[in-house]
Design an enzyme around this catalytic site. Structure first.
Site, PDB file in Angstrom:
ATOM      1  NE  ARG A 155      26.763  43.471  31.097  1.00 17.06           N
ATOM      2  CZ  ARG A 155      27.953  43.848  31.557  1.00 17.06           C
ATOM      3  NH1 ARG A 155      28.224  45.130  31.729  1.00 17.06           N
ATOM      4  NH2 ARG A 155      28.867  42.961  31.827  1.00 17.06           N
ATOM      5  CE  LYS A 181      30.299  35.413  33.764  1.00 25.85           C
ATOM      6  NZ  LYS A 181      29.811  36.670  34.324  1.00 25.85           N
ATOM      7  NE  ARG A 199      25.563  36.214  29.203  1.00 22.58           N
ATOM      8  CZ  ARG A 199      26.830  36.602  29.336  1.00 22.58           C
ATOM      9  NH1 ARG A 199      27.780  35.898  28.793  1.00 22.58           N
ATOM     10  NH2 ARG A 199      27.115  37.680  29.996  1.00 22.58           N
TER      11      ARG A 199
HETATM   12  P1  AP5 Z   1      35.271  40.196  35.951  1.00 19.53           P
HETATM   13  O1  AP5 Z   1      36.167  39.053  36.246  1.00 19.53           O
HETATM   14  O2  AP5 Z   1      35.571  41.026  34.742  1.00 19.53           O
HETATM   15  O3  AP5 Z   1      33.743  39.702  35.956  1.00 19.53           O
HETATM   16  P2  AP5 Z   1      32.920  38.861  34.880  1.00 19.53           P
HETATM   17  O4  AP5 Z   1      32.028  37.953  35.652  1.00 19.53           O
HETATM   18  O5  AP5 Z   1      33.837  38.236  33.879  1.00 19.53           O
HETATM   19  O6  AP5 Z   1      32.054  40.042  34.260  1.00 19.53           O
HETATM   20  P3  AP5 Z   1      31.627  40.397  32.775  1.00 19.53           P
HETATM   21  O7  AP5 Z   1      30.971  41.758  32.880  1.00 19.53           O
HETATM   22  O8  AP5 Z   1      32.733  40.301  31.801  1.00 19.53           O
HETATM   23  O9  AP5 Z   1      30.574  39.320  32.520  1.00 19.53           O
HETATM   24  P4  AP5 Z   1      29.366  39.381  31.633  1.00 19.53           P
HETATM   25  O10 AP5 Z   1      28.926  37.991  31.771  1.00 19.53           O
HETATM   26  O11 AP5 Z   1      28.311  40.379  31.881  1.00 19.53           O
HETATM   27  O12 AP5 Z   1      29.934  39.949  30.275  1.00 19.53           O
HETATM   28  P5  AP5 Z   1      30.421  39.247  28.963  1.00 19.53           P
HETATM   29  O13 AP5 Z   1      31.645  39.915  28.517  1.00 19.53           O
HETATM   30  O14 AP5 Z   1      30.393  37.773  29.092  1.00 19.53           O
HETATM   31  O15 AP5 Z   1      35.238  41.146  37.257  1.00 19.53           O
HETATM   32  C1  AP5 Z   1      34.501  42.353  37.289  1.00 19.53           C
HETATM   33  C2  AP5 Z   1      35.264  43.432  38.086  1.00 19.53           C
HETATM   34  O16 AP5 Z   1      35.332  43.038  39.445  1.00 19.53           O
HETATM   35  C3  AP5 Z   1      36.722  43.637  37.637  1.00 19.53           C
HETATM   36  O17 AP5 Z   1      37.041  44.995  37.790  1.00 19.53           O
HETATM   37  C4  AP5 Z   1      37.548  42.764  38.611  1.00 19.53           C
HETATM   38  O18 AP5 Z   1      38.849  43.282  38.816  1.00 19.53           O
HETATM   39  C5  AP5 Z   1      36.695  42.854  39.887  1.00 19.53           C
HETATM   40  N1  AP5 Z   1      36.699  41.615  40.669  1.00 19.53           N
HETATM   41  C6  AP5 Z   1      36.652  40.336  40.195  1.00 19.53           C
HETATM   42  N2  AP5 Z   1      36.613  39.468  41.245  1.00 19.53           N
HETATM   43  C7  AP5 Z   1      36.594  40.230  42.371  1.00 19.53           C
HETATM   44  C8  AP5 Z   1      36.556  39.911  43.769  1.00 19.53           C
HETATM   45  N3  AP5 Z   1      36.494  38.630  44.204  1.00 19.53           N
HETATM   46  N4  AP5 Z   1      36.570  40.943  44.655  1.00 19.53           N
HETATM   47  C9  AP5 Z   1      36.618  42.241  44.232  1.00 19.53           C
HETATM   48  N5  AP5 Z   1      36.676  42.585  42.928  1.00 19.53           N
HETATM   49  C10 AP5 Z   1      36.664  41.602  42.019  1.00 19.53           C
HETATM   50  O19 AP5 Z   1      29.201  39.617  27.958  1.00 19.53           O
HETATM   51  C11 AP5 Z   1      29.022  40.928  27.452  1.00 19.53           C
HETATM   52  C12 AP5 Z   1      27.829  40.931  26.505  1.00 19.53           C
HETATM   53  O20 AP5 Z   1      28.073  40.032  25.397  1.00 19.53           O
HETATM   54  C13 AP5 Z   1      26.501  40.428  27.096  1.00 19.53           C
HETATM   55  O21 AP5 Z   1      25.806  41.456  27.778  1.00 19.53           O
HETATM   56  C14 AP5 Z   1      25.781  39.935  25.840  1.00 19.53           C
HETATM   57  O22 AP5 Z   1      25.247  41.017  25.093  1.00 19.53           O
HETATM   58  C15 AP5 Z   1      26.902  39.312  25.012  1.00 19.53           C
HETATM   59  N6  AP5 Z   1      27.091  37.879  25.275  1.00 19.53           N
HETATM   60  C16 AP5 Z   1      28.203  37.274  25.809  1.00 19.53           C
HETATM   61  N7  AP5 Z   1      28.036  35.947  25.909  1.00 19.53           N
HETATM   62  C17 AP5 Z   1      26.782  35.687  25.422  1.00 19.53           C
HETATM   63  C18 AP5 Z   1      26.020  34.504  25.297  1.00 19.53           C
HETATM   64  N8  AP5 Z   1      26.482  33.296  25.669  1.00 19.53           N
HETATM   65  N9  AP5 Z   1      24.757  34.608  24.775  1.00 19.53           N
HETATM   66  C19 AP5 Z   1      24.254  35.796  24.365  1.00 19.53           C
HETATM   67  N10 AP5 Z   1      24.935  36.969  24.480  1.00 19.53           N
HETATM   68  C20 AP5 Z   1      26.187  36.910  25.012  1.00 19.53           C
END
Ligand code: AP5
Length: 213
Positions: free
Chosen positions: A168, A13, A85
């Site tokens: 997660r 994402k 979420r």
């Molecule tokens: P990346 O693009 O970083 O993936 P992402 O989907 O953004 O993953 P996140 O881990 O950031 O999402 P998340 O939803 O768990 O975490 P968030 O920060 O929102 O890609 C991942 C990897 O794969 C990278 O190395 C990239 O290079 C590689 N890649 C990407 N595309 C690829 C492809 N097509 N092929 C190969 N490789 C690829 O949330 C963190 C924490 O915050 C949560 O656990 C929660 O505690 C809290 N939080 C955040 N938002 C909320 C909410 N709305 N409500 C409650 N708690 C929340």
């Protein structure tokens, strides 16, 4: 244009949102980035959010909704990455959009299985300075450990350890996946095969956006 990027952790994402932000000038609102920034600065929100994030649990809805209310721009389009979420967050978003006289354009569902998530997140590197994201194999930086964009130090996120990643993913299935039905019923949902290469996923997004909102 208001878009939601929905999907499990590590589904790409953030990677795709950053590209679209650059190409289309849409604001990228990542709740994960906002929370990590709050933790880094030691704000009240950051202190409350930290323990949930470390365990891979969701931060309580009321904190997230208040944070989104604060950052949602009056003008221009944006991408919501990682929000909503939960069903209460989606209902709060409906109320906010109505209040600001805005319409939701599309919801992209990034579809990837758990094992791909674990593989991607175990190799993810994040810049401590600008937040740019890399992968040791799929998108390596030019110089090991150094950000191509700003020269900052690259590290593994605390919550990218395997046991936290699996937690997660489970939280996603239990609390976030119900949104697939929520937006599906409104004909807003577009499913992406997010196991494809970064460039191919991006092409698929642009293809869907060609039709407008
Ligand atoms: P990346 O693009 O970083 O993936 P992402 O989907 O953004 O993953 P996140 O881990 O950031 O999402 P998340 O939803 O768990 O975490 P968030 O920060 O929102 O890609 C991942 C990897 O794969 C990278 O190395 C990239 O290079 C590689 N890649 C990407 N595309 C690829 C492809 N097509 N092929 C190969 N490789 C690829 O949330 C963190 C924490 O915050 C949560 O656990 C929660 O505690 C809290 N939080 C955040 N938002 C909320 C909410 N709305 N409500 C409650 N708690 C929340």
């Amino acid at each position: 244009m208001i878009l939601i990027f929905l999907g499990p952790p590590g589904s790409g994402k953030g990677t795709q949102a950053k590209r679209l932000q650059q190409d289309k000038g849409l604001m990228h609102i990542s709740t994960g980035d906002l929370l990590r920034d709050a933790v880094k600065k030691g704000t009240e929100l950051g202190k409350k959010a930290k323990e949930y994030m470390e365990k891979g649990e969701l931060v309580p809805d009321e904190l997230i909704i208040a944070m989104i209310e604060e950052v949602m721009p009056e003008e221009g389009g944006f991408i919501l990455d990682g929000f909503p979420r939960t069903i209460p967050q989606a209902q709060a978003l409906d109320r906010l959009l109505e209040k600001h006289n805005k319409n939701l354009c599309k919801v992209f569902l990034f579809d990837v299985p758990e094992e791909v998530v674990v593989d991607r997140l175990s190799g993810r590197l994040t810049c401590t300075n600008c937040g740019a994201v890399y992968h040791v194999r799929y998108n390596p930086p030019k110089t090991e450990g150094v950000c191509d964009v700003c020269g900052g130090r690259l590290v593994q996120r605390e919550d990218d350890k395997e046991e936290v990643v699996r937690r997660r993913y489970k939280v996603y299935v239990e609390q976030t996946a119900p949104l697939i039905d929520f937006y599906g019923k409104r004909n807003k949902l577009y499913r992406l095969d997010a196991t494809k290469e970064v460039q191919e996923v991006y092409r698929d997004i642009l293809e869907v956006l060609k039709d407008g909102c």
